[in-house]
Design an enzyme around this catalytic site. Structure first.
Site, PDB file in Angstrom:
ATOM      1  CB  CYS A 114      -0.906   0.158   1.113  1.00  0.00           C
ATOM      2  SG  CYS A 114      -0.259  -0.301   2.804  1.00  0.00           S
ATOM      3  CG  HIS A 168      -3.902   0.709   5.208  1.00  0.00           C
ATOM      4  ND1 HIS A 168      -3.574   0.373   3.677  1.00  0.00           N
ATOM      5  CD2 HIS A 168      -4.733   1.662   4.813  1.00  0.00           C
ATOM      6  CE1 HIS A 168      -4.395   0.726   2.989  1.00  0.00           C
ATOM      7  NE2 HIS A 168      -5.403   1.697   3.311  1.00  0.00           N
ATOM      8  CG  ASN A 177      -7.854   3.360   1.539  1.00  0.00           C
ATOM      9  OD1 ASN A 177      -7.050   2.225   1.172  1.00  0.00           O
ATOM     10  ND2 ASN A 177      -8.179   3.484   2.662  1.00  0.00           N
TER      11      ASN A 177
END
Length: 391
Positions: free
Chosen positions: A38, A146, A161
């Site tokens: 991520c 994250h 996201n």
């Protein structure tokens, strides 16, 4: 007469429709989550292009590890044979793990080396106290492992996201409350104030990203369930597309060799670490030793360490530490506390006199010894990683 003029103008527009202003087509780049990459996706979504690969970021992480180890090796407790140094070696990389989680230092180094962009925490002095949040170009948010990006595109903010199925719009009115909500949920929020790469408004620019991750803005705004991506676009096979790591994608999505003008990836990585290499220069080392002696031997002042403020205290900031023994710690400090208090904290944590502690922060890491009397807010240490060693 005015009515007749308006009718004439209207007829002219109907007869000559090409004179009407054309609506600009905007495409939004949104990489989806793969493994635990991520951090990479957050960077690429922020930049609106496939700018960084896992290999590129891993190389930066390894170079940062080397810088940290070089810093830790310069101690008077055995150097590379000291217990703390050997423990740090045993722990492995502090900037990337086996799953592909990258540290904030890696993301900062990547943006700074390739795009000359800084990534400060929004709590740092001079960020939100000098501008409205809606004038900031983009954000990178982090909690635990994250990362995700929020970026202004064509006058609107989009939540990019990588765990979302598609980009989600955030209105200007919602942005401030959304950021506050994220911070309340434990997220650290970093930002790029301005000068992000331009958004995609034509077919040629889409070659900078992977085809399956481009979304047509107009379709997203209309809430179409079958919103078009570049992979669905009839023009998707036109051109080969260039990656910013010096390779290109062929029509099957595979990487192919490509001669490009300008800087190579190695050159850009070398530029990222240029300042760190200066630390190994003898003249640079002498200057560093002089500064170190001044900060340790000449400064005998003690700095008070206040009790840790409670979570959510508006007058506090969080600072991350890489302690001399290689372990990590996160602590809150009042914005009004001095940088010297960080030395007291690290010394107490390690059971050492604060005068024997050396701290560095930023990229490339800079010695904080000359800034002990500044407040942690003025020193811009909100959300920063501070590296310590016993000198």
């Amino acid at each position: 007469k005015n009515i007749i003029k308006k009718i004439i103008i209207l007829l002219h527009i109907i007869i000559h429709p090409t004179n009407q202003p054309k609506t600009m087509t905007v495409w939004i780049y949104h990489e989806r989550q793969e493994a635990l990459l991520c951090g990479q996706h957050a960077l690429n979504n922020l930049l609106q292009r496939h700018a960084f690969t896992p290999d590129t970021l891993s190389q930066i992480a390894n170079q940062l590890d080397a810088m940290e180890l070089n810093f830790m090796a310069q101690n008077n407790e055995g150097g590379v044979h000291s217990k703390d140094y050997l423990k740090r070696i045993q722990e492995g990389s502090g900037n990337v793990d086996e799953q592909g989680n990258f540290s904030v230092e890696v993301l900062r180094a990547a943006l700074l080396s390739r795009y000359r962009l800084e990534l400060p925490n929004i709590l740092q002095k001079g960020i939100l106290d000098e501008r409205e949040i809606t004038t900031i170009d983009g954000f990178i948010c982090n909690k635990s492992a994250h990362w995700f990006a929020i970026r202004k595109i064509n006058g609107r903010y989009w939540n990019l996201n990588s765990t979302l199925e598609r980009p989600e719009v955030i209105s200007h009115f919602q942005l401030a409350s959304e950021v506050d909500k994220l911070r309340g949920a434990g997220y650290s929020v970093f930002c790029v104030v301005e000068s992000l790469p331009e958004i995609c408004t034509n077919e040629a620019m889409m070659d900078q990203g992977l085809p399956q991750y481009w979304w047509k803005e107009d379709d997203l705004l209309k809430g179409k369930t079958n919103a078009m991506t570049r992979a669905d676009d009839p023009w998707k096979n036109v051109g080969s597309g260039r990656r910013l790591d010096g390779k290109s994608y062929n029509n099957n999505g595979a990487a192919a060799s490509l001669d490009v003008s300008g800087m190579t990836e190695d050159e850009m990585l070398q530029m990222a670490m240029m300042a760190s290499l200066e630390q190994q220069d003898p003249s640079s080392a002498s200057a560093s030793d002089s500064t170190k002696s001044a900060s340790i031997d000449d400064n005998t002042q003690s700095y008070e360490l206040a009790d840790e403020p409670p979570e959510g205290n508006p007058g506090s900031i969080k600072i991350q530490f890489r302690l001399p023994n290689g372990s990590r710690a996160v602590r809150r400090f009042f914005k009004s506390e001095t940088v010297g208090a960080l030395y007291t904290y690290v010394g107490m944590t390690c059971g050492k006199d604060h005068r024997g502690v050396e701290l560095r922060a930023g990229f490339p890491p800079k010695d904080l010894g000359s800034r002990k009397d500044e407040t942690v807010e003025d020193a811009g240490l909100a959300g920063e990683m501070v590296h310590g060693r016993i000198a």
